[in-house]
Design an enzyme around this catalytic site. Structure first.
Site, PDB file in Angstrom:
ATOM      1  CE1 TYR A   1      16.023   8.290  -0.138  1.00  0.00           C
ATOM      2  CE2 TYR A   1      15.809   6.231   1.091  1.00  0.00           C
ATOM      3  CZ  TYR A   1      16.515   7.390   0.790  1.00  0.00           C
ATOM      4  OH  TYR A   1      17.718   7.637   1.406  1.00  0.00           O
TER       5      TYR A   1
ATOM      6  CD  GLN B   1      19.825  14.653   1.528  1.00  0.00           C
ATOM      7  OE1 GLN B   1      19.289  14.656   2.636  1.00  0.00           O
ATOM      8  NE2 GLN B   1      21.061  14.219   1.336  1.00  0.00           N
TER       9      GLN B   1
ATOM     10  CG  ASN C   1      17.927   7.468   7.410  1.00  0.00           C
ATOM     11  OD1 ASN C   1      17.028   8.280   7.167  1.00  0.00           O
ATOM     12  ND2 ASN C   1      19.188   7.715   7.102  1.00  0.00           N
TER      13      ASN C   1
ATOM     14  CD  GLN D   1      14.317  -9.585   8.359  1.00  0.00           C
ATOM     15  OE1 GLN D   1      14.013  -8.419   8.190  1.00  0.00           O
ATOM     16  NE2 GLN D   1      14.681 -10.379   7.346  1.00  0.00           N
TER      17      GLN D   1
ATOM     18  CG  HIS E   1      17.725  -5.503   7.409  1.00  0.00           C
ATOM     19  ND1 HIS E   1      17.848  -5.024   6.128  1.00  0.00           N
ATOM     20  CD2 HIS E   1      16.991  -6.639   7.316  1.00  0.00           C
ATOM     21  CE1 HIS E   1      17.218  -5.826   5.285  1.00  0.00           C
ATOM     22  NE2 HIS E   1      16.685  -6.821   5.984  1.00  0.00           N
TER      23      HIS E   1
ATOM     24  CD  GLU F   1       9.460  -4.791   8.265  1.00  0.00           C
ATOM     25  OE1 GLU F   1       9.734  -4.293   7.158  1.00  0.00           O
ATOM     26  OE2 GLU F   1      10.291  -4.856   9.207  1.00  0.00           O
ATOM     27  CG  HIS F   2       9.416  -9.311   8.060  1.00  0.00           C
ATOM     28  ND1 HIS F   2      10.280  -8.309   8.487  1.00  0.00           N
ATOM     29  CD2 HIS F   2       9.294  -9.170   6.720  1.00  0.00           C
ATOM     30  CE1 HIS F   2      10.662  -7.592   7.447  1.00  0.00           C
ATOM     31  NE2 HIS F   2      10.084  -8.086   6.364  1.00  0.00           N
TER      32      HIS F   2
ATOM     33  CG  ASP G   1      13.522  -9.778   3.215  1.00  0.00           C
ATOM     34  OD1 ASP G   1      12.485  -9.137   3.464  1.00  0.00           O
ATOM     35  OD2 ASP G   1      14.368 -10.072   4.079  1.00  0.00           O
TER      36      ASP G   1
ATOM     37  CD  GLU H   1     -26.460  16.294   8.210  1.00  0.00           C
ATOM     38  OE1 GLU H   1     -25.935  17.003   7.329  1.00  0.00           O
ATOM     39  OE2 GLU H   1     -26.124  15.113   8.424  1.00  0.00           O
TER      40      GLU H   1
ATOM     41  CG  HIS I   1     -26.378  20.612   2.048  1.00  0.00           C
ATOM     42  ND1 HIS I   1     -25.723  21.706   2.537  1.00  0.00           N
ATOM     43  CD2 HIS I   1     -25.439  19.628   1.904  1.00  0.00           C
ATOM     44  CE1 HIS I   1     -24.433  21.416   2.686  1.00  0.00           C
ATOM     45  NE2 HIS I   1     -24.243  20.154   2.304  1.00  0.00           N
TER      46      HIS I   1
END
Length: 466
Positions: free
Chosen positions: A132, A200, A235, A280, A283, A349-350, A383, A437, A442
């Protein structure tokens, strides 16, 4: 323009990392709040396929793409008409990213646990991936590079890219993603590209989509085959769709608004710091910009510089709103040790470190999506053309997750091979654990292979011991 936070004195005493993270500025970004909006969108795509995708494109992007898959001649035209300097920049970005991501490939190995018993580690690429690329407030050909390159280096054979159609496109590009995004796809050899955005798009990748057929919407020719994994930022609705469909399809992360944190001392240049905060903040209005320092003088100088820098930037209204938001602040601490603790708890993040001892201080950071060391390593470099990846964990998730890389497109598979002798030697211990167990089945699966010969030939079939 930007708030101040004073964490000197006793403000940090007794606070654990979680408590400290909660008191630091952060954007309000609740993926769960969007689920009620996203759920019917995804269900519509699941049941009506391409018909729903066209209607949703018109509803959310203001354009109705008649041909959802971008034709090959449109991809070629985008590359042919690309500004030569932009093409050169993209080619260099691709080359550097390839060098870095190629080195990330893990090594397969085989461990000889005992004589006749081995465990091998294989790394197998995901078969099909949907990538994406956002297309709302800005154009992101760089995100094409950051998603496609690690997938290709991992060996993914089937790649599809999707990006929202742009209402302002004209001519041959009408109803398709931005031409620069299409050109980046063409440069990377990606031929399967869709003009679909938002929740979508995630649903299309998760469920696949068909055109309208004789039996109604979603019953005709296949438009897009489903994928195994969806990657790429978006988003809140994209993030929410990822959460909703996780399990139907794999995801990389639920990326939130971008964020930058900077740890700086009095040696840092306030012009650089202001420029990096703005870079930043442009954005998104929810973008976070946080500067942590032990120098009141530096914070004063940065605050004054921000007024000038913001006034001269193109997206000054967006930047002003982001800097004035609760997610952004100038944070004053007693010393750099306290500052290091603060940015490590924040898990940005940065993270930029602009101090006299930046390399050493960077080595002590545990929580960050990416760390930019020294005055000549701004986030903007990462970036685009550092060679690193800019798809990174946000909202403090760097404390437990990583940025996008080759590893995101690989699955580790262990291959176990024991011969009869090696199995016989461990049988009693495995049986003891199975019985402890209370899982006798087993134990029986092991005992069924036990030979009456205490030293069966390697690989020889065993008989149940009487």
């Amino acid at each position: 323009m930007i708030s101040r936070m004073d964490l000197r004195g006793e403000a940090l005493s007794g606070l654990g990392a979680r408590e400290l993270r909660q008191m630091l500025p952060r954007a309000e970004f609740d993926v769960a709040d969007a689920l009620d909006v996203v759920r019917p969108i995804c269900e519509d795509v699941r049941t009506r396929g391409a018909v729903a995708l066209r209607e949703l494109g018109e509803r959310f992007d203001g354009v109705r793409p008649e041909q959802l898959r971008v034709p090959s001649d449109v991809l070629r035209a985008a590359l042919d008409t690309l500004d030569p300097l932009v093409r050169e920049a993209l080619e260099e970005s691709i080359a550097r990213a390839r060098r870095v991501h190629a080195e990330q490939m893990p090594t397969e190995h085989c461990t000889h646990v005992v004589a006749g018993g081995t465990v091998a580690q294989r790394w197998i690429p995901v078969e099909r991936v949907g990538l994406y690329v956002p297309g709302g407030l800005a154009v992101y050909p760089s995100s094409v590079v950051m998603n496609v390159v690690p997938a290709q280096e991992a060996g993914v054979e089937s790649l599809a890219v999707t990006s929202p159609p742009q209402r302002d496109n004209t001519g041959i590009f009408r109803g398709y993603p931005h031409p620069t995004v299409l050109a980046a796809c063409a440069l990377l050899g990606v031929e399967e590209v869709y003009a679909v955005g938002g929740a979508q798009a995630v649903a299309m990748f998760a469920y696949g989509a068909r055109e309208e057929g004789a039996d109604g919407p979603g019953t005709g020719e296949v438009l897009c085959e489903p994928v195994n994994l969806v990657t790429g930022p978006g988003n809140v609705f994209v993030a929410s769709a990822k959460r909703l469909l996780r399990g139907v399809v794999g995801i990389d992360s639920e990326a939130g608004p971008t964020e930058i944190a900077i740890l700086a001392d009095d040696s840092a240049d306030p012009v650089h710091l202001a420029a990096d905060l703005v870079s930043q903040a442009e954005h998104d209005t929810l973008a976070a910009a946080v500067l942590v320092s032990d120098s009141p003088r530096l914070l004063d100088r940065v605050e004054r510089q921000l007024v000038e820098t913001v006034a001269g930037t193109k997206h000054h209204e967006r930047v002003t709103q982001a800097l004035a938001g609760r997610q952004s602040a100038l944070v004053l601490v007693d010393d750099l040790e306290s500052g290091t603790r603060v940015v490590d708890a924040y898990g940005a993040e940065h993270l930029e470190i602009q101090t006299v001892d930046a390399p050493e201080r960077a080595s002590r950071i545990r929580n960050a999506g990416a760390i930019f060391v020294g005055p000549s390593s701004p986030v903007s470099l990462g970036d685009y053309s550092a060679g690193s990846n800019h798809v990174l964990p946000t909202s403090g998730t760097a404390a437990f997750s990583s940025g996008l890389g080759v590893h995101a497109f690989l699955r580790g598979v262990q291959v176990i091979h024991y011969d009869a002798r090696a199995l016989e030697e461990i049988t009693d211990r495995v049986v003891a654990l199975a019985q402890a167990e209370d899982l006798p089945g087993h134990a029986d699966a092991i005992l069924a292979r036990r030979s009456s010969d205490p030293h069966p030939a390697s690989g020889a079939p065993g008989r149940v011991q009487e």
